[in-house]
Design a protein around this motif. Structure first.
Motif, PDB file in Angstrom:
ATOM      1  N   VAL A   1       0.860  -1.184   0.000  1.00 36.83           N
ATOM      2  CA  VAL A   1       0.000   0.000   0.000  1.00 36.83           C
ATOM      3  C   VAL A   1       0.897   1.236   0.000  1.00 36.83           C
ATOM      4  CG1 VAL A   1      -0.235   0.102   2.548  1.00 36.83           C
ATOM      5  CG2 VAL A   1      -2.022   1.075   1.113  1.00 36.83           C
ATOM      6  N   HIS A   2       0.485   2.256  -0.713  1.00 39.62           N
ATOM      7  CA  HIS A   2       1.241   3.525  -0.744  1.00 39.62           C
ATOM      8  C   HIS A   2       1.017   4.260   0.582  1.00 39.62           C
ATOM      9  CE1 HIS A   2       2.333   7.616  -1.973  1.00 39.62           C
ATOM     10  NE2 HIS A   2       2.854   7.128  -3.089  1.00 39.62           N
TER      11      HIS A   2
ATOM     12  N   ASP B   1      -2.065   6.235   0.922  1.00 34.41           N
ATOM     13  CA  ASP B   1      -3.308   5.474   1.084  1.00 34.41           C
ATOM     14  C   ASP B   1      -3.472   4.950   2.504  1.00 34.41           C
ATOM     15  OD1 ASP B   1      -4.715   5.697  -1.355  1.00 34.41           O
ATOM     16  OD2 ASP B   1      -3.252   4.401  -2.315  1.00 34.41           O
TER      17      ASP B   1
ATOM     18  N   HIS C   1      -4.506   7.925   4.608  1.00 30.92           N
ATOM     19  CA  HIS C   1      -5.903   8.303   4.342  1.00 30.92           C
ATOM     20  C   HIS C   1      -6.874   7.243   4.850  1.00 30.92           C
ATOM     21  CE1 HIS C   1      -4.380  11.622   1.849  1.00 30.92           C
ATOM     22  NE2 HIS C   1      -5.565  12.152   2.090  1.00 30.92           N
ATOM     23  N   ALA C   2      -6.439   5.977   4.927  1.00 37.47           N
ATOM     24  CA  ALA C   2      -7.315   4.936   5.485  1.00 37.47           C
ATOM     25  C   ALA C   2      -7.559   5.198   6.981  1.00 37.47           C
ATOM     26  CB  ALA C   2      -6.706   3.553   5.274  1.00 37.47           C
TER      27      ALA C   2
ATOM     28  N   ALA D   1      -3.535  -2.370  -1.720  1.00 39.53           N
ATOM     29  CA  ALA D   1      -3.787  -1.756  -3.033  1.00 39.53           C
ATOM     30  C   ALA D   1      -4.386  -2.808  -3.966  1.00 39.53           C
ATOM     31  CB  ALA D   1      -2.481  -1.225  -3.610  1.00 39.53           C
TER      32      ALA D   1
ATOM     33  N   ASN E   1      -9.691  -6.169  -0.680  1.00 36.35           N
ATOM     34  CA  ASN E   1      -9.949  -4.863  -0.048  1.00 36.35           C
ATOM     35  C   ASN E   1     -11.420  -4.454  -0.206  1.00 36.35           C
ATOM     36  OD1 ASN E   1     -10.254  -3.920  -2.667  1.00 36.35           O
ATOM     37  ND2 ASN E   1      -8.196  -3.052  -2.784  1.00 36.35           N
TER      38      ASN E   1
ATOM     39  N   PHE F   1     -14.071   4.064   0.539  1.00 32.62           N
ATOM     40  CA  PHE F   1     -12.647   4.421   0.436  1.00 32.62           C
ATOM     41  C   PHE F   1     -12.151   4.189  -0.984  1.00 32.62           C
ATOM     42  CE2 PHE F   1      -8.063   3.642   0.719  1.00 32.62           C
ATOM     43  CZ  PHE F   1      -7.670   4.749   1.441  1.00 32.62           C
TER      44      PHE F   1
ATOM     45  N   PHE G   1      -8.664   4.148  -3.322  1.00 29.41           N
ATOM     46  CA  PHE G   1      -7.195   4.158  -3.296  1.00 29.41           C
ATOM     47  C   PHE G   1      -6.666   5.222  -4.257  1.00 29.41           C
ATOM     48  CE2 PHE G   1      -8.014   0.134  -1.331  1.00 29.41           C
ATOM     49  CZ  PHE G   1      -6.948  -0.054  -0.473  1.00 29.41           C
ATOM     50  N   ARG G   2      -5.722   6.009  -3.782  1.00 29.78           N
ATOM     51  CA  ARG G   2      -5.070   7.006  -4.649  1.00 29.78           C
ATOM     52  C   ARG G   2      -4.064   6.333  -5.581  1.00 29.78           C
ATOM     53  NH1 ARG G   2      -7.152   8.700  -0.513  1.00 29.78           N
ATOM     54  NH2 ARG G   2      -7.890  10.834  -0.223  1.00 29.78           N
ATOM     55  N   TYR G   3      -3.442   5.264  -5.080  1.00 32.72           N
ATOM     56  CA  TYR G   3      -2.446   4.527  -5.869  1.00 32.72           C
ATOM     57  C   TYR G   3      -2.899   3.068  -5.947  1.00 32.72           C
ATOM     58  CZ  TYR G   3       0.315   8.689  -5.462  1.00 32.72           C
ATOM     59  OH  TYR G   3       0.740   9.985  -5.539  1.00 32.72           O
ATOM     60  N   ALA G   4      -3.555   2.733  -7.069  1.00 32.50           N
ATOM     61  CA  ALA G   4      -4.096   1.388  -7.233  1.00 32.50           C
ATOM     62  C   ALA G   4      -3.090   0.463  -7.910  1.00 32.50           C
ATOM     63  CB  ALA G   4      -5.374   1.442  -8.063  1.00 32.50           C
TER      64      ALA G   4
END
Ligand SMILES: NC(=O)c1ccc[n+]([C@@H]2O[C@H](COP(=O)([O-])OP(=O)(O)OC[C@H]3O[C@@H](n4cnc5c(N)ncnc54)[C@H](OP(=O)(O)O)[C@@H]3O)[C@@H](O)[C@H]2O)c1
Length: 300
Positions: free
Chosen positions: A200-201, A204, A207-208, A226, A276, A284, A286-289
């Motif tokens: 996971v970035h 992310d 933000h989670a 991710a 996820n 939610f 993800f900004r970086y998938a």
């Protein structure tokens, strides 16, 4: 605005999360073994070995985020090290809960870090969901105890547990260590290279935590992985590509890693995917998938 107490707030996730929460207007304070002068938020001390802390730390706290934990991948898992891994997670959550029970300063929520290795260090094509049972190996039992200590808060407040894979960040955690051989053109898969490597970035995972703070309807465990989950071989290839270096050398043999790291090598040699969907179902995003995009952003 709400006040958030972060245990282990000085670490990789805690530093990024503190900046995010301050930017979002939260009041933040840290609970630390060694309060640092000049820290961006008020610091309170605890001593886990003695079982003591400043009880004032809990006054006016709306939410607790529990991040403290000795590094799982830093040292061999001797009995002594295992004791530290448990004490800094379950022991720390228990000490804080007992202090809350004595003072009566109950927060609205207790949001704890957890590991995706809750399901054990296994390589399988099964995609784990939150309703799967814990793994019956050293890492599975550690993570189960960590989550049980979080669940012990349930009579007092809402409990959320964020099951976290490798966190990719520019300045800390696994990525700089993984990048080092790749920068020298020595990127090589580990063992068979077929083990899954969820990640996971850093943006992310932070933000989670923010998402869990704001969504009072979230309860229990969530896999924060991710969407794209590569094998170790695919991860290694993507890392080399992002660094514009060649991949790859022959794989690093399992026996070498086992000899060097003991049981800890299972974290590198085994891995499974996790769903996820439960987290995404709460809204939610993800900004970086994708891995290529995440590595491109972090290694540029
Ligand atoms: N980063 C990852 O890839 C990852 C993946 C899965 C799960 N997690 C979990 O998420 C949490 C935060 O991760 P992180 O990467 O931010 O960790 P980190 O950078 O290692 O920081 C954790 C913090 O825990 C405290 N700590 C360290 N050793 C301790 C000990 N022996 N006893 C008590 N406290 C101790 C320290 O705070 P003070 O010095 O201020 O006390 C430290 O800053 C951890 O529980 C970790 O296991 C992280």
């Amino acid at each position: 605005m709400a006040t958030v107490l972060i245990t282990g707030g000085s670490g990789l996730i805690g530093t990024h999360l503190t900046q995010l929460l301050l930017a979002e207007g939260f009041q933040v304070r840290h609970l630390s073994r060694t309060p640092r002068p000049g820290a961006p938020v008020p610091q309170f001390a605890w001593d886990l070995a003695r079982g003591t802390m400043d009880p004032a730390v809990l006054q006016g706290v709306d939410h607790v985020i529990h991040l403290s934990g000795a590094n799982i991948a830093q040292k061999r898992w001797t009995a002594g090290r295992m004791g530290e891994l448990y004490a800094s997670r379950s022991g720390a959550a228990d000490l804080l809960r007992k202090t809350v029970e004595q003072t009566g300063a109950f927060p609205k929520s207790f949001i704890s870090a957890s590991g995706i290795n809750y399901y054990g260090a296994v390589t399988t094509d099964h995609v784990f969901t939150e309703s799967d049972p814990p793994g019956n190996d050293a890492i599975g039992r550690l993570t189960q105890a960590w989550e049980a200590a979080a669940d012990a808060w349930a009579p007092h407040c809402r409990v959320v547990k964020l099951r976290t894979p490798i966190v990719l960040a520019r300045e800390g955690g696994a990525l700089p260590k993984l990048s080092l051989p790749a920068r020298w053109g020595l990127a090589a898969p580990l063992g068979s290279g077929t083990q899954w490597m969820p990640w996971v970035h850093i943006a992310d995972i932070t933000h989670a935590y923010l998402h869990a703070l704001r969504h009072a309807d979230m309860h229990g465990a969530y896999n924060v992985v991710a969407p794209e989950q590569p094998t170790n071989r695919a991860f290694t290839r993507a890392l080399a590509k992002a660094l514009h270096r060649p991949a790859f050398l022959p794989a690093v043999p399992k026996f070498l890693l086992r000899a060097a790291l003991g049981e800890l090598s299972s974290l590198l040699l085994k891995g499974a995917r996790a769903s996820n969907a439960k987290l995404v179902g709460t809204g939610f995003a993800f900004r970086y998938a994708g891995l290529e995009e995440a590595l491109g952003q972090l290694l540029s």
